[in-house]
Design an enzyme around this catalytic site. Structure first.
Site, short mmCIF file in Angstrom:
data_model
loop_
_atom_site.label_atom_id
_atom_site.label_comp_id
_atom_site.label_asym_id
_atom_site.label_seq_id
_atom_site.Cartn_x
_atom_site.Cartn_y
_atom_site.Cartn_z
N HIS A 183 -10.25 -5.33 -3.01
CA HIS A 183 -8.90 -5.52 -2.47
C HIS A 183 -8.98 -5.96 -1.02
O HIS A 183 -9.84 -5.52 -0.27
CB HIS A 183 -8.04 -4.26 -2.61
CG HIS A 183 -8.68 -3.01 -2.10
ND1 HIS A 183 -9.63 -2.32 -2.82
CD2 HIS A 183 -8.51 -2.32 -0.96
CE1 HIS A 183 -10.01 -1.26 -2.13
NE2 HIS A 183 -9.35 -1.24 -0.98
N HIS A 229 -6.88 -5.98 2.43
CA HIS A 229 -5.74 -5.40 3.14
C HIS A 229 -5.14 -6.46 4.06
O HIS A 229 -5.87 -7.10 4.83
CB HIS A 229 -6.18 -4.23 4.03
CG HIS A 229 -6.71 -3.03 3.32
ND1 HIS A 229 -5.97 -1.88 3.12
CD2 HIS A 229 -7.92 -2.78 2.77
CE1 HIS A 229 -6.70 -0.98 2.50
NE2 HIS A 229 -7.90 -1.49 2.27
N ASP A 255 0.85 -1.19 0.00
CA ASP A 255 0.00 0.00 0.00
C ASP A 255 0.89 1.24 0.00
O ASP A 255 1.89 1.31 0.70
CB ASP A 255 -0.91 -0.01 1.24
CG ASP A 255 -2.06 0.97 1.11
OD1 ASP A 255 -3.21 0.53 1.01
OD2 ASP A 255 -1.80 2.20 1.10
P1 AMP Z 1 -9.70 1.35 0.60
O1 AMP Z 1 -9.88 2.57 1.45
O2 AMP Z 1 -10.01 0.08 1.34
O3 AMP Z 1 -10.40 1.46 -0.73
O4 AMP Z 1 -8.15 1.23 0.33
C1 AMP Z 1 -7.53 1.70 -0.82
C2 AMP Z 1 -6.06 1.64 -0.53
O5 AMP Z 1 -5.37 1.78 -1.75
C3 AMP Z 1 -5.57 2.74 0.40
O6 AMP Z 1 -4.99 2.16 1.56
C4 AMP Z 1 -4.53 3.49 -0.45
O7 AMP Z 1 -3.42 3.92 0.29
C5 AMP Z 1 -4.16 2.44 -1.49
N1 AMP Z 1 -3.65 2.95 -2.73
C6 AMP Z 1 -4.19 3.92 -3.51
N2 AMP Z 1 -3.44 4.14 -4.60
C7 AMP Z 1 -2.38 3.27 -4.52
C8 AMP Z 1 -1.24 3.00 -5.34
N3 AMP Z 1 -1.03 3.67 -6.48
N4 AMP Z 1 -0.38 2.05 -4.94
C9 AMP Z 1 -0.58 1.37 -3.80
N5 AMP Z 1 -1.65 1.59 -2.97
C10 AMP Z 1 -2.53 2.51 -3.33
#
Ligand code: AMP
Length: 125
Positions: A100, A102, A30
């Site tokens: 996704h 986590h 992340d």
């Molecule tokens: P959510 O809030 O569960 O939708 O989590 C989305 C996650 O994607 C967040 O923790 C972000 O930090 C992560 N994220 C967004 N863009 C990227 C990226 N380009 N590379 C890696 N993680 C990302």
């Protein structure tokens, strides 16, 4: 279906720190880690959220969880433990509309699952 940043990561159009890959899944760090280990496991197929899964997707979700388990073992956090989290939709706090999982660990984590504000929105449908 709307393209997300995760589709661009799958196509290697933008960089990501990839830690595991299978034919159907990708796992990468992340970009805004909440803990020393914070990895996202995603299907390469476009699926918005848990709510968009069909009954036939049970195996896919199982394999996402098992890949997270394997990564946790590889990174030596299995013994102390970790959290696995699927955010789903607005109330679940999901920001990226591509399914996704986590994997968060490497430190003792707080429990912080509370309604926003006074929780009055919780009654809405
Ligand atoms: P959510 O809030 O569960 O939708 O989590 C989305 C996650 O994607 C967040 O923790 C972000 O930090 C992560 N994220 C967004 N863009 C990227 C990226 N380009 N590379 C890696 N993680 C990302």
């Amino acid at each position: 279906m709307r393209e997300t940043v995760f589709d661009r990561i799958i196509r290697r159009e933008i960089p990501a720190d990839i830690v595991a890959e299978t034919e159907e899944l990708l796992a990468f760090r992340d970009i805004r880690p909440l803990a020393p280990v914070h990895i996202l496991v995603i299907p390469k197929r476009q699926i918005v959220s848990i709510d968009d899964l069909t009954d036939e997707d049970g195996g896919l979700v199982g394999r996402m969880v098992l890949l997270a388990r394997d990564i946790a073992r590889d990174l030596n956090i299995s013994r102390k433990g970790y959290k696995l989290l699927f955010r789903t939709g607005r109330d679940g706090g999901q920001e990226v509309p591509h399914l996704h999982l986590h994997l968060i660990g490497g430190a003792r984590l707080t429990e912080n699952i509370r309604p926003v504000g006074n929780g009055s929105e919780a009654k809405g449908g």
